[in-house]
Design an enzyme around this catalytic site. Structure first.
Site, PDB file in Angstrom:
ATOM      1  N   SER A  42       1.515  19.192 -20.825  1.00  0.00           N
ATOM      2  CA  SER A  42       0.928  18.414 -19.728  1.00  0.00           C
ATOM      3  C   SER A  42       0.344  17.074 -20.152  1.00  0.00           C
ATOM      4  O   SER A  42      -0.074  16.294 -19.282  1.00  0.00           O
ATOM      5  CB  SER A  42      -0.141  19.242 -19.014  1.00  0.00           C
ATOM      6  OG  SER A  42       0.478  20.231 -18.215  1.00  0.00           O
ATOM      7  N   TYR A 141      -9.828  21.294  -5.358  1.00  0.00           N
ATOM      8  CA  TYR A 141      -9.004  20.911  -6.501  1.00  0.00           C
ATOM      9  C   TYR A 141      -8.157  22.113  -6.880  1.00  0.00           C
ATOM     10  O   TYR A 141      -8.662  23.235  -6.984  1.00  0.00           O
ATOM     11  CB  TYR A 141      -9.891  20.511  -7.686  1.00  0.00           C
ATOM     12  CG  TYR A 141      -9.163  20.355  -9.000  1.00  0.00           C
ATOM     13  CD1 TYR A 141      -8.645  19.127  -9.380  1.00  0.00           C
ATOM     14  CD2 TYR A 141      -9.018  21.435  -9.879  1.00  0.00           C
ATOM     15  CE1 TYR A 141      -7.977  18.967 -10.594  1.00  0.00           C
ATOM     16  CE2 TYR A 141      -8.359  21.288 -11.080  1.00  0.00           C
ATOM     17  CZ  TYR A 141      -7.847  20.061 -11.441  1.00  0.00           C
ATOM     18  OH  TYR A 141      -7.193  19.912 -12.632  1.00  0.00           O
ATOM     19  N   SER A 142      -6.869  21.887  -7.059  1.00  0.00           N
ATOM     20  CA  SER A 142      -5.993  22.969  -7.505  1.00  0.00           C
ATOM     21  C   SER A 142      -4.884  22.360  -8.351  1.00  0.00           C
ATOM     22  O   SER A 142      -4.018  21.645  -7.843  1.00  0.00           O
ATOM     23  CB  SER A 142      -5.402  23.721  -6.305  1.00  0.00           C
ATOM     24  OG  SER A 142      -4.595  24.798  -6.750  1.00  0.00           O
ATOM     25  N   GLY A 279      -2.107  20.094 -23.300  1.00  0.00           N
ATOM     26  CA  GLY A 279      -0.835  20.587 -22.794  1.00  0.00           C
ATOM     27  C   GLY A 279      -0.491  21.945 -23.355  1.00  0.00           C
ATOM     28  O   GLY A 279      -0.637  22.188 -24.555  1.00  0.00           O
TER      29      GLY A 279
END
Length: 324
Positions: A42, A141-142, A279
């Site tokens: 990520s 937030y998700s 990440g």
């Protein structure tokens, strides 16, 4: 540490320390290459977000543009979801990753070489209701990988080139990130690298090679600790974005949140705030953080063995690197 191998680069002003531990491959004594390439997961999102904000800086895109305006008919309620909400995970869109089989299932293993299209993955996501509605709430937030698949598509709509090409020409080449690439559908990690593993019922399975189209703009990047430190130094040093957009990038999308526009922050044990991202790409976990003035940086990557969660030891390492 709960890892087969690990590698790190710490920067303190002009001083640089690089180190490794463990082995590059299970069943061997071969050390982890200090310049090894890893799947950065990520952290790809921060590169994608930087390109999006560069387009905003040039007036080619606005943070308040709707998804529907750029990608008509792709997601339900797209007229009420903005580019900003994709960037900071307040869109409410379901995470396509949660629709996929995961290790150690045989279905997951069967998909190892499959090429996934963005439309396939987005369709899997929007088959589920949003995690909250309406989008953009100050308290909602998700984290959703779907958001960044869509941002990759928006970059292509705006520029006429893929997000990978835009990252290459705007970030990788200008910054000299010679160990960084976006492999697309290529399963290999070119150059020196530690092997990565997943846990199956039979034990650790070498999962270094796979088709990274599964992750796309949400996490396909390959990089090195040195390249990631160089990128975050350039970003936080104000060399990639105007100050107003860098400030936006650092601003959480929700009250009391820690995730801005593709950039997150954390406070170390000594109270120093660091910015960056981490990440998790199945067989590799990577973390890259720097102080706002970029004097102190740490990037570390591990190949987990899944006996325990490596987050604790990694957080301790980040604290030690920043707080000394």
């Amino acid at each position: 540490m709960s890892a087969v191998g690990a590698l790190a680069e710490v920067r303190d002003g002009r001083r640089v320390w690089r180190g490794t531990s463990g082995v590059a491959e299970v069943g061997t004594t071969r050390g982890v290459p200090v310049d090894g390439r890893v799947r950065a997961g990520s952290i790809t999102k921060t590169f994608v977000a930087t390109v999006v904000l560069q387009l905003v800086a040039k007036g080619r895109l606005r943070l308040d543009d709707s998804v529907e305006g750029w990608l008509p008919g792709v997601v339900p309620n797209g007229q009420h979801i903005t580019v900003r909400q994709l960037l900071n995970h307040t869109s409410g869109l379901y995470d396509y990753k949660d629709t996929l089989p995961m290790p150690p299932s045989q279905e997951f293993l069967d998909n190892r070489w499959r090429t996934w299209t963005v439309s396939e993955l987005v369709e899997r996501a929007v088959a589920h209701p949003p995690t909250f509605d309406p989008p953009g709430s100050a308290y909602s937030y998700s984290y959703s990988n779907t958001n960044y698949l869509l941002l990759g598509e928006i970059i292509e709509k705006v520029t006429g080139r893929s997000y990978g090409n835009e990252i290459e020409r705007r970030l990788i080449r200008p910054l000299g990130l010679s160990g960084t690439s976006l492999p697309g559908t290529s399963p290999w990690i070119r150059g020196p690298h530690p092997h990565g593993y997943i846990r199956t019922e039979q034990g650790l399975l070498d999962y270094t090679e796979l088709n990274p189209s599964l992750f796309g703009a949400s996490g396909e990047m390959i990089s090195t600790t040195a390249d990631l430190n160089r990128f975050f130094a350039a970003l936080l040093g104000g060399h990639l974005l105007p100050r107003r957009l860098l400030d936006e990038m650092k601003t959480p999308g929700t009250k009391d949140g820690t995730y801005g526009l593709g950039l997150s922050w954390r406070d170390t044990s000594c109270g120093i705030r660091v910015y960056g991202n981490d990440g998790d790409e199945l067989a590799y976990q990577t973390y890259s953080f720097a102080t706002a003035d970029t004097r102190h940086q740490v990037t570390v990557a591990v190949t987990p063995n899944f006996t325990t969660n490596p987050d604790g030891p990694i957080n301790a390492l980040i604290d030690k690197a920043i707080c000394r």
